[in-house]
Design a protein around this motif. Sequence first.
Motif, short mmCIF file in Angstrom:
data_model
loop_
_atom_site.label_atom_id
_atom_site.label_comp_id
_atom_site.label_asym_id
_atom_site.label_seq_id
_atom_site.Cartn_x
_atom_site.Cartn_y
_atom_site.Cartn_z
N VAL A 116 -12.33 -22.35 -27.77
CA VAL A 116 -11.23 -21.75 -28.52
C VAL A 116 -11.56 -21.75 -30.01
N GLY A 117 -12.11 -22.85 -30.49
CA GLY A 117 -12.52 -22.91 -31.90
C GLY A 117 -13.58 -21.87 -32.24
N ALA A 118 -14.53 -21.68 -31.34
CA ALA A 118 -15.56 -20.67 -31.56
C ALA A 118 -14.94 -19.27 -31.59
N GLY A 119 -13.99 -19.02 -30.72
CA GLY A 119 -13.33 -17.72 -30.70
C GLY A 119 -12.55 -17.47 -31.99
N LEU A 120 -11.82 -18.48 -32.44
CA LEU A 120 -11.07 -18.34 -33.69
C LEU A 120 -12.02 -18.18 -34.88
N GLY A 121 -13.11 -18.95 -34.86
CA GLY A 121 -14.10 -18.84 -35.93
C GLY A 121 -14.75 -17.47 -35.95
N LEU A 122 -15.06 -16.96 -34.77
CA LEU A 122 -15.66 -15.62 -34.68
C LEU A 122 -14.72 -14.58 -35.26
N ARG A 123 -13.45 -14.66 -34.92
CA ARG A 123 -12.46 -13.71 -35.45
C ARG A 123 -12.31 -13.84 -36.97
N ALA A 124 -12.52 -15.05 -37.49
CA ALA A 124 -12.36 -15.27 -38.93
C ALA A 124 -13.53 -14.69 -39.73
N VAL A 125 -14.72 -14.66 -39.14
CA VAL A 125 -15.90 -14.24 -39.91
C VAL A 125 -16.46 -12.89 -39.49
N GLY B 278 -15.55 -12.11 -28.39
CA GLY B 278 -14.32 -12.69 -27.86
C GLY B 278 -14.20 -12.52 -26.35
N ASP B 279 -14.65 -11.37 -25.85
CA ASP B 279 -14.64 -11.15 -24.41
C ASP B 279 -15.51 -12.19 -23.70
N ALA B 280 -16.71 -12.39 -24.23
CA ALA B 280 -17.62 -13.37 -23.62
C ALA B 280 -17.02 -14.77 -23.67
N LEU B 281 -16.45 -15.13 -24.82
CA LEU B 281 -15.85 -16.45 -24.95
C LEU B 281 -14.61 -16.62 -24.06
N TYR B 282 -13.89 -15.54 -23.79
CA TYR B 282 -12.75 -15.58 -22.88
C TYR B 282 -13.22 -16.06 -21.50
N LEU C 117 -14.19 -20.44 -17.46
CA LEU C 117 -15.11 -21.32 -16.76
C LEU C 117 -14.75 -22.79 -17.01
N THR C 118 -14.45 -23.13 -18.26
CA THR C 118 -14.07 -24.52 -18.55
C THR C 118 -12.78 -24.90 -17.83
N LEU C 119 -11.86 -23.95 -17.70
CA LEU C 119 -10.61 -24.24 -16.99
C LEU C 119 -10.84 -24.39 -15.49
N VAL C 120 -11.78 -23.62 -14.94
CA VAL C 120 -12.14 -23.78 -13.53
C VAL C 120 -12.69 -25.20 -13.31
#
Length: 144
Positions: free
Chosen positions: A29-38, A48-52, A57-60
């Motif tokens: 989630v941090g990587a996704g937010l960071g990606l959106r910020a920069v 973001g799609d890939a990180l989704y 996967l982590t939730l599985v």
Amino acid sequence: MPLVPGTDNRAVEPARIRLVAVGAAVVTVGAGLGLRAVATGSLAKYGGDALYTVLLLTLVVLVAPRVTPLTAAASALALSWGVEFLQLSEMTAELSRRSAVTRLVLGSTFNPPDLFWYAVGAAAGWLVHTAVGPYPAPRRTGPS
């Protein structure tokens, strides 16, 4: 020797795996937010799609801590693709108009390239899970 003295490894191992999965979810989630910020444009969207899918996967793994990396990646990819194909119906667009959270989770518009980037996320998650995944050693049966 047990991971925690006085306990059974079979009970401790899933708890440790779940803890790692929670940490991985937070990092994702941090990587996704960071990606959106920069980043903007295609990099932000498709990254973001890939990180989704990595997050799924982590939730599985959180739900099923002994799942194999291939099963976790395939499950996350199937969920991602399922959500994307659900966007072909008007239902997700309507739900997304009503709730920002729903829009973040379900999206609103079908976009075929997303399917590829979900597969990229599943492959990346599989690689990381395979490389660092905490797998219990096979149990020995019989004499040592």
